[in-house]
Design an enzyme around this catalytic site. Structure first.
Site, PDB file in Angstrom:
ATOM      1  N   ASP A  23       0.821  -1.209   0.000  1.00 56.58           N
ATOM      2  CA  ASP A  23       0.000   0.000   0.000  1.00 56.58           C
ATOM      3  C   ASP A  23       0.859   1.265   0.000  1.00 56.58           C
ATOM      4  O   ASP A  23       2.024   1.242   0.415  1.00 56.58           O
ATOM      5  CB  ASP A  23      -0.893   0.036   1.242  1.00 56.58           C
ATOM      6  CG  ASP A  23      -2.003  -0.991   1.213  1.00 56.58           C
ATOM      7  OD1 ASP A  23      -2.072  -1.771   0.242  1.00 56.58           O
ATOM      8  OD2 ASP A  23      -2.797  -1.014   2.163  1.00 56.58           O
ATOM      9  N   ASP A  24       0.243   2.360  -0.432  1.00 51.28           N
ATOM     10  CA  ASP A  24       0.746   3.729  -0.247  1.00 51.28           C
ATOM     11  C   ASP A  24       1.787   4.182  -1.257  1.00 51.28           C
ATOM     12  O   ASP A  24       2.282   5.307  -1.163  1.00 51.28           O
ATOM     13  CB  ASP A  24       1.328   3.953   1.160  1.00 51.28           C
ATOM     14  CG  ASP A  24       0.297   3.814   2.255  1.00 51.28           C
ATOM     15  OD1 ASP A  24      -0.890   3.615   1.941  1.00 51.28           O
ATOM     16  OD2 ASP A  24       0.683   3.891   3.435  1.00 51.28           O
ATOM     17  N   HIS A  81      -6.030   3.046  -3.894  1.00 48.66           N
ATOM     18  CA  HIS A  81      -5.993   3.335  -2.464  1.00 48.66           C
ATOM     19  C   HIS A  81      -6.506   4.752  -2.190  1.00 48.66           C
ATOM     20  O   HIS A  81      -6.347   5.273  -1.086  1.00 48.66           O
ATOM     21  CB  HIS A  81      -4.546   3.183  -1.974  1.00 48.66           C
ATOM     22  CG  HIS A  81      -4.390   2.873  -0.521  1.00 48.66           C
ATOM     23  ND1 HIS A  81      -5.169   1.958   0.166  1.00 48.66           N
ATOM     24  CD2 HIS A  81      -3.517   3.355   0.416  1.00 48.66           C
ATOM     25  CE1 HIS A  81      -4.783   1.887   1.426  1.00 48.66           C
ATOM     26  NE2 HIS A  81      -3.789   2.735   1.609  1.00 48.66           N
ATOM     27  N   HIS A 136      -4.230   9.869   1.035  1.00 50.99           N
ATOM     28  CA  HIS A 136      -4.448   8.863   2.073  1.00 50.99           C
ATOM     29  C   HIS A 136      -5.508   9.367   3.057  1.00 50.99           C
ATOM     30  O   HIS A 136      -5.254   9.589   4.244  1.00 50.99           O
ATOM     31  CB  HIS A 136      -3.135   8.556   2.795  1.00 50.99           C
ATOM     32  CG  HIS A 136      -3.117   7.234   3.486  1.00 50.99           C
ATOM     33  ND1 HIS A 136      -3.576   7.060   4.773  1.00 50.99           N
ATOM     34  CD2 HIS A 136      -2.718   6.010   3.061  1.00 50.99           C
ATOM     35  CE1 HIS A 136      -3.440   5.794   5.125  1.00 50.99           C
ATOM     36  NE2 HIS A 136      -2.917   5.126   4.097  1.00 50.99           N
ATOM     37  N   HIS A 154       3.863  -2.083   3.258  1.00 49.97           N
ATOM     38  CA  HIS A 154       3.787  -0.715   2.744  1.00 49.97           C
ATOM     39  C   HIS A 154       5.105  -0.314   2.082  1.00 49.97           C
ATOM     40  O   HIS A 154       6.177  -0.530   2.647  1.00 49.97           O
ATOM     41  CB  HIS A 154       3.459   0.259   3.873  1.00 49.97           C
ATOM     42  CG  HIS A 154       2.100   0.057   4.465  1.00 49.97           C
ATOM     43  ND1 HIS A 154       1.812  -0.978   5.333  1.00 49.97           N
ATOM     44  CD2 HIS A 154       0.936   0.731   4.287  1.00 49.97           C
ATOM     45  CE1 HIS A 154       0.531  -0.930   5.672  1.00 49.97           C
ATOM     46  NE2 HIS A 154      -0.020   0.097   5.053  1.00 49.97           N
TER      47      HIS A 154
END
Length: 235
Positions: free
Chosen positions: A37-38, A88, A92, A189
């Site tokens: 993720d991210d 995603h 964020h 991540h």
């Protein structure tokens, strides 16, 4: 306070409560999905790709549109390697804090960033990149209704070692190894929080999981295994 010890308990409660989300694959198959993720990140992600290339492991990346915009060449490299791509959000931001229009635009804007960075037709991206993981794993029943209404597929997790707080590579590795089982969906991540250790962590984890007989597959493969009643991405 670190939340890692509680995630397995949370998973046991949430999975049956929200069965239209992808939480795991087939419990009878020694296949697992390694997801990140991210990202993409200009420094952390290239190091991670070197590890994935060395072991010839397919992974799934859930991108932030803003990071794709900042590192388009990195996004293109991941795309060209054939890894699975998901959304995603553009920033964020917690999905439940967004209005319906804000959430819809966040996902659409991320698709636009991916199309531009990867030099792929936007219509193709809109049709095929529709897996969504909510930031921080936060969602509501209304969030899921929106995603289903817009024909997105919600992807969650079963193994969350909380690597973003950087407890150390040894601890992250131990948490993943102790929790992984058939069908596991592992979250790491490669972004600004936790990405500093992601390549070394993956290099430690992958051979040990291979030695245990696991086969790495993409999130899409887990969807096919799960075969639950959710909208199917058209190809």
């Amino acid at each position: 306070m670190q939340l890692a010890p509680f995630f397995p308990l949370i998973h046991k409660v949430l999975r049956p409560t929200f069965p239209t989300c992808l939480w795991t694959g087939d419990a009878n198959s020694a296949t697992i999905a390694l997801t990140f993720d991210d990202g993409p990140h200009p420094t952390h992600t290239p190091q991670l790709l070197e590890v994935l290339d060395r072991y010839e492991i397919p992974a799934s990346f859930f991108w932030l549109g803003a990071c794709v915009h900042r590192s388009p060449h990195m996004a293109q490299e991941i795309w060209q390697r054939g890894h699975w791509i998901g959304l995603h959000g553009y920033q964020h931001h917690s999905f439940p804090r967004l209005s319906a229009d804000e959430l819809k635009q966040s996902l659409a804007k991320t698709q636009e960033a991916i199309a531009h960075a990867c030099q792929v037709d936007l219509a193709y991206v809109q049709q095929n990149i529709r897996d969504v993981r909510p930031p921080n794993g936060l969602f509501t029943p209304q969030t899921l209704r929106y995603l289903q209404q817009w024909n997105y597929r919600p992807v969650m997790w079963s193994v969350v070692p909380e690597d973003w707080v950087r407890p150390g590579i040894d601890i992250v590795t131990q948490r993943v190894l102790s929790q992984t089982c058939n069908g596991s969906l592992i979250v790491l991540h490669d972004g600004y929080c936790g990405g500093e250790d992601v390549a070394k962590t993956a290099d430690r984890l992958i051979p040990r999981l291979l030695d245990q007989g696991y086969q790495f597959v993409t999130v899409d493969a887990l969807w096919q295994q799960a075969a639950i009643g959710v909208p199917v991405v058209k190809t």
